[in-house]
Design an enzyme around this catalytic site. Structure first.
Site, PDB file in Angstrom:
ATOM      1  N   ASP A 105       0.978  -2.209  12.304  1.00  8.46           N
ATOM      2  CA  ASP A 105       1.373  -2.666  10.965  1.00  8.46           C
ATOM      3  C   ASP A 105       1.653  -4.167  11.006  1.00  8.46           C
ATOM      4  OD1 ASP A 105       3.088  -3.393   8.697  1.00  8.46           O
ATOM      5  OD2 ASP A 105       3.030  -1.252   8.247  1.00  8.46           O
ATOM      6  N   THR A 157      -0.612   7.652  -0.964  1.00  7.99           N
ATOM      7  CA  THR A 157      -1.929   7.621  -1.622  1.00  7.99           C
ATOM      8  C   THR A 157      -2.833   6.538  -1.027  1.00  7.99           C
ATOM      9  OG1 THR A 157      -1.212   5.967  -3.228  1.00  7.99           O
ATOM     10  CG2 THR A 157      -0.836   8.284  -3.806  1.00  7.99           C
ATOM     11  N   ARG A 193       0.848  -1.168   0.000  1.00  3.12           N
ATOM     12  CA  ARG A 193       0.000   0.000   0.000  1.00  3.12           C
ATOM     13  C   ARG A 193       0.893   1.231   0.000  1.00  3.12           C
ATOM     14  NH1 ARG A 193      -4.420   1.343   4.635  1.00  3.12           N
ATOM     15  NH2 ARG A 193      -2.543   1.765   5.836  1.00  3.12           N
ATOM     16  N   ASP A 242       5.093  -5.455   9.500  1.00  2.00           N
ATOM     17  CA  ASP A 242       6.242  -5.090  10.333  1.00  2.00           C
ATOM     18  C   ASP A 242       6.271  -5.904  11.622  1.00  2.00           C
ATOM     19  OD1 ASP A 242       7.328  -3.281   8.597  1.00  2.00           O
ATOM     20  OD2 ASP A 242       6.388  -1.526   9.509  1.00  2.00           O
TER      21      ASP A 242
HETATM   22  C1  PRP Z   1      -1.032  -4.083   4.806  1.00  2.05           C
HETATM   23  C2  PRP Z   1      -1.900  -5.305   5.070  1.00  2.05           C
HETATM   24  C3  PRP Z   1      -2.827  -5.288   3.890  1.00  2.05           C
HETATM   25  C4  PRP Z   1      -3.013  -3.816   3.620  1.00  2.05           C
HETATM   26  C5  PRP Z   1      -4.346  -3.404   4.154  1.00  2.05           C
HETATM   27  O1  PRP Z   1      -0.047  -4.388   3.892  1.00  2.05           O
HETATM   28  O2  PRP Z   1      -1.192  -6.494   5.223  1.00  2.05           O
HETATM   29  O3  PRP Z   1      -2.307  -5.951   2.753  1.00  2.05           O
HETATM   30  O4  PRP Z   1      -1.977  -3.130   4.320  1.00  2.05           O
HETATM   31  O5  PRP Z   1      -4.621  -2.093   3.842  1.00  2.05           O
HETATM   32  P1  PRP Z   1      -5.767  -1.675   2.801  1.00  2.05           P
HETATM   33  O6  PRP Z   1      -6.987  -2.479   3.147  1.00  2.05           O
HETATM   34  O7  PRP Z   1      -5.953  -0.208   3.098  1.00  2.05           O
HETATM   35  O8  PRP Z   1      -5.270  -1.931   1.420  1.00  2.05           O
HETATM   36  P2  PRP Z   1       1.115  -3.355   3.496  1.00  2.05           P
HETATM   37  O9  PRP Z   1       0.683  -2.501   2.359  1.00  2.05           O
HETATM   38  O10 PRP Z   1       1.588  -2.632   4.720  1.00  2.05           O
HETATM   39  O11 PRP Z   1       2.228  -4.306   2.897  1.00  2.05           O
HETATM   40  P3  PRP Z   1       3.114  -5.415   3.643  1.00  2.05           P
HETATM   41  O12 PRP Z   1       2.163  -6.537   4.045  1.00  2.05           O
HETATM   42  O13 PRP Z   1       4.063  -5.835   2.595  1.00  2.05           O
HETATM   43  O14 PRP Z   1       3.753  -4.780   4.836  1.00  2.05           O
HETATM   44  N1  URA Z   2      -2.205  -2.243   7.223  1.00  2.00           N
HETATM   45  C1  URA Z   2      -1.772  -2.675   8.429  1.00  2.00           C
HETATM   46  O1  URA Z   2      -0.815  -3.470   8.523  1.00  2.00           O
HETATM   47  N2  URA Z   2      -2.406  -2.236   9.513  1.00  2.00           N
HETATM   48  C2  URA Z   2      -3.448  -1.373   9.465  1.00  2.00           C
HETATM   49  O2  URA Z   2      -4.006  -1.002  10.521  1.00  2.00           O
HETATM   50  C3  URA Z   2      -3.869  -0.940   8.192  1.00  2.00           C
HETATM   51  C4  URA Z   2      -3.241  -1.394   7.093  1.00  2.00           C
END
Ligand code: PRP
Ligand code: URA
Length: 211
Positions: free
Chosen positions: A202, A110, A106, A205
């Site tokens: 997160d 944006t 994400r 993370d």
């Molecule tokens: C996080 C999570 C989802 C997304 C949710 O991933 O694991 O995939 O955000 O947010 P949304 O519903 O607003 O799209 P992230 O983009 O942080 O990537 P990562 O899992 O690689 O850390």
């Molecule tokens: N992605 C995450 O990992 N946590 C949140 O709360 C939202 C998006």
């Protein structure tokens, strides 16, 4: 909010473990173990309606008609990265499932999802697919992942998340009314950065210790 296709799997064991997953004092090792355990408990619930067929067997005492799974093929589709944390827990109960991967992140400015990887089992159109991501926040990532696998033939799809915000549910319902949504918990809202409140922070993370 329309909850007709939303299933909150609020079994006491799931609620208990989710509390420790949410707790900011829970470290990476324990966080990972708990996500794994909750995924296994959710697998138990999400497979409740799998079709069975009769099978004649011999017990040590007599012949009996019993039931086995009717061989419906399953595909697990974790959204990278955080969805990976749910795969092993699911495979504990569904050892024959195939696993496809959709890589999305994400954009922090944006909040729009950016796809960087996709690899799916060849026969996805014949499989019952479970798209997995711990977080359903704006819904952008799950929505894109589902569009992406549908474009490649996916037909029977469920979405499984640990924690969701109403905004994410509404987006997936609008774009994919055919997809049932399974949650560990439905939270209150998103904050101004698109984080789920109260949420768990997160997920990627915390799972991989990258912060
Ligand atoms: C996080 C999570 C989802 C997304 C949710 O991933 O694991 O995939 O955000 O947010 P949304 O519903 O607003 O799209 P992230 O983009 O942080 O990537 P990562 O899992 O690689 O850390
Ligand atoms: N992605 C995450 O990992 N946590 C949140 O709360 C939202 C998006």
């Amino acid at each position: 909010m329309d909850m007709s296709n939303v299933h909150v799997l609020d079994h006491p064991l799931i609620q208990h473990k989710l509390t420790y997953i949410r707790d900011k004092h829970t470290g990476t090792k324990e966080f990972r173990e708990l996500v794994d355990e909750v995924a296994m408990l959710m697998a138990f619930e999400i497979t409740r309606n799998l079709p069975l067929q009769e099978k004649t067997i011999e017990t040590p005492v007599t012949e009996a008609t019993a039931h086995v799974l009717s061989g419906k093929k399953i595909g697990l589709i974790p959204i990278l990265r955080a969805g990976l944390g749910m795969v092993d827990g699911m495979l504990n109960l569904l050892p024959a499932a195939r696993v496809g991967h959709v890589g999305l992140y994400r954009d922090p400015e944006t909040l729009q999802p950016v796809e960087y990887y996709i690899k799916l089992p060849k026969d996805i159109s014949e499989r019952e697919l479970i798209v997995m991501d711990p977080m359903l926040a704006t819904g952008g990532s799950a929505n894109d992942a589902i569009h992406s696998i549908k474009k490649r033939g996916a037909k029977h799809i469920k979405l499984m998340c640990l924690v969701a915000a109403p905004e994410g549910i509404e987006l997936v319902q609008k774009e994919h009314p055919d997809v049932d949504i399974y949650l560990g918990a439905l939270d209150e809202r998103l904050d101004e950065h698109g984080y789920i409140i109260p949420g768990l922070g997160d997920a990627g993370d915390r799972l991989f210790g990258t912060k």
